[in-house]
Write an enzyme that holds these catalytic residues in place. Structure first.
Site, PDB file in Angstrom:
ATOM      1  N   LYS A 160       0.757  -1.089   0.026  1.00  0.00           N
ATOM      2  CA  LYS A 160      -0.197  -0.020   0.123  1.00  0.00           C
ATOM      3  C   LYS A 160       0.846   1.303   0.175  1.00  0.00           C
ATOM      4  CE  LYS A 160      -2.389   0.784   3.961  1.00  0.00           C
ATOM      5  NZ  LYS A 160      -3.106   0.516   5.088  1.00  0.00           N
TER       6      LYS A 160
ATOM      7  N   SER B 107      -7.827   0.265   5.195  1.00  0.00           N
ATOM      8  CA  SER B 107      -7.225   1.334   4.313  1.00  0.00           C
ATOM      9  C   SER B 107      -6.289   0.443   3.293  1.00  0.00           C
ATOM     10  CB  SER B 107      -6.558   2.292   4.937  1.00  0.00           C
ATOM     11  OG  SER B 107      -5.364   1.683   5.957  1.00  0.00           O
TER      12      SER B 107
ATOM     13  N   SER C  27      -7.228  -2.324   9.236  1.00  0.00           N
ATOM     14  CA  SER C  27      -7.024  -2.375   7.887  1.00  0.00           C
ATOM     15  C   SER C  27      -6.308  -3.045   7.208  1.00  0.00           C
ATOM     16  CB  SER C  27      -5.885  -0.749   7.708  1.00  0.00           C
ATOM     17  OG  SER C  27      -6.647   0.386   8.016  1.00  0.00           O
TER      18      SER C  27
END
Length: 521
Positions: A121, A196, A220
């Site tokens: 990410k 996320s 997340s």
């Protein structure tokens, strides 16, 4: 009781509104998988490369081609390094040609993922790649160096392919931001892949990467894994080094509420990867998982976070999933099962208390959202967003507002929600051999914008960040509507091998990852 009734009415109205809003979205699906390499575990791919069954260049090329095929549908990639990755793959192949058979076999010990690609990410630094945390004020910023976890993966032979989409500052369990747009769920593009680490989970489920890596501050890793039928592991706090996994190094000095961890398609890949990224704490984890005697466990279960009207009621299909799991564990392994003895209704307050202690002396989230070049006004940003000129999505502003309210206690230890007291309650129940099985989130993957209306649903995962407990998401297949169904398995700190071992047993029973598209291999 009246509050729960009102909450359920609210949830029904929100669901109906969003269903109508997305009713005419084309049901575009990701294209079929046509290369067998795309479905393999990283350990298998590394072995193919060492044994010259497939070159690293051909494997990296296959994943590059796959990302190019699925990303127009998913919108998961922020920035790629495909050309560099292919060059590194060719260099790997050339180096392997210089080794004898015996030397190739020894490579597995020092470089267990040699030539295998991976993704991560965007908030985790990869040298030269975008590192904005999806904040418009940081547009164009590049990472000056690799994060510690990326350095460990590179040293093990891994090849980074790209960095993937996140919400602004990671403040949502949906994956959308003003700068890069919205990432779609490969099982239904009208729904979120979670946040996320949503760009990671969407690519992983679609076979765009064999290994994905995220961070978990309030769910997340576990939430995106649950929403995309993959496995995700939140390690014991402190196991994986955090250097380079955020924007503000001072926040990482003592922080334990956030962790870094893997998402994979297969349960066995979790300990394999954990040994690479947590060499001090996860050494021998694969063997420990294999050695777990499941008949010695006690399995606790919970249908969700009870007693809080701000949190959605648990979907019936997820309630049933919990009971299917506990029944399987009881009948197959003859283990005792019992309902969790307290409701966890103070979940968000506990997490806020933990963050207040971990971030003591640090600037508030309103300064972080401004890249610490001043401070945003949440009121003004809400008005700008509603007028169509905002710098942040509504999802981010909703959770930022909630965080501002929950975080900031001057004396966390005097709070009735002091996290260490709540942690002790968990540990007293779990003991050395206990695990807790419960839903990861109260609903199956919600429609886009769903997180805006239910920001507190993160309580299902965040309470375990607040109490520093490890947890593993275990997918259980798809609902009749084709949406992923999953549970999380929680245990005491250091008992990561127990949560992964249970997830592996559930994979054997329920099938684990289900591709979001046809396999034509």
């Amino acid at each position: 009781m009246i509050y729960r009734l009102l909450r359920d009415i609210y949830s029904f109205l929100v669901y109906t509104f969003l269903r109508l809003l997305w009713a005419f979205t084309p049901r575009t699906r990701v294209p079929p998988i046509t290369d067998a390499a795309l479905t393999q575990s990283p350990a298998t791919l590394a072995r193919w490369i060492r044994e010259n069954k497939r070159s690293s260049e051909s494997i990296v090329g296959a994943f590059v081609a796959r990302i190019k095929a699925v990303n127009p549908i998913l919108n998961g990639v922020v920035m790629d390094r495909f050309d560099e990755a292919l060059k590194e793959a060719r260099d790997t192949d050339e180096w392997l040609k210089t080794l004898t058979k015996e030397e190739r076999e020894k490579v597995a010990e020092t470089k267990p993922v040699l030539g295998v690609p991976f993704t991560v990410k965007e908030n985790v630094m990869v040298k030269g790649m975008s590192h904005t945390h999806a904040l418009r004020v940081r547009q164009g910023k590049r990472a000056p160096e690799d994060a510690q976890v990326i350095a460990l993966l590179r040293n093990a032979g891994g090849i980074p392919l790209c960095v993937t989409n996140i919400p602004e500052l990671g403040l949502s369990y949906a994956c959308a931001n003003v700068m890069y747009g919205t990432t779609n769920n490969p099982y239904d593009i009208s729904r979120t892949p979670g946040g996320s680490s949503g760009g990671e989970s969407a690519l992983l489920a679609s076979c765009g990467t064999p290994m994905a890596f995220g961070t978990d501050l309030g769910g997340s890793i576990r939430c995106p894994a649950a929403y995309t039928c993959t496995f995700g592991h939140k390690p014991t706090s402190g196991w994986v080094p955090l250097g380079g996994t955020g924007l503000f190094p001072s926040k990482l000095r003592t922080q334990r509420v956030m962790v870094c961890g893997p998402l994979t398609r297969y349960a066995n890949d979790l300990p394999f990867v954990m040994e690479i990224i947590a060499p001090l704490h996860a050494k021998g984890l694969t063997q420990k998982v294999q050695n777990v005697d499941l008949t010695e466990l006690k399995v606790w279960w919970s249908e969700g976070v009870e007693g809080c009207a701000l949190i959605s009621s648990t979907d019936k299909i997820l309630v049933n999933a919990v009971h299917h799991v506990t029944r399987h564990m009881a009948e197959t392994f003859r283990v005792p099962t019992a309902k969790w003895p307290f409701p966890m209704s103070d979940a968000m307050e506990v997490t806020g208390n933990k963050m207040s202690e971990d971030f003591l002396g640090e600037p508030p989230v309103t300064e972080d959202l401004a890249d610490r070049k001043g401070r945003i006004s949440l009121r003004k940003e809400w008005l700008k967003m509603l007028s169509g000129f905002g710098n942040f999505t509504a999802n981010t502003l909703a959770l930022a507002t909630a965080t501002t309210i929950l975080v900031g206690a001057k004396e966390p230890k005097k709070s009735p929600y002091y996290w260490k007291n709540v942690q002790k309650k968990f540990l007293d129940v779990l003991g050395d051999k206990g695990v807790l099985v419960m839903p990861v989130m109260p609903t199956v993957p919600p429609f886009h914008l769903g997180a805006l209306f239910n920001p507190m649903d993160l309580a299902y995962t965040s309470i375990f960040n607040g109490t520093e407990l490890p947890g593993t998401t275990a997918p259980l297949g798809l609902s009749k509507d084709g949406l992923p169904v999953a549970v999380q398995v929680i245990s005491a700190p250091g008992n990561d091998h127990l949560t992964i071992a249970v997830a592996r047993a559930l994979e054997e029973k329920f099938g684990g990852w289900v591709p979001p598209c046809p396999l034509q291999i």
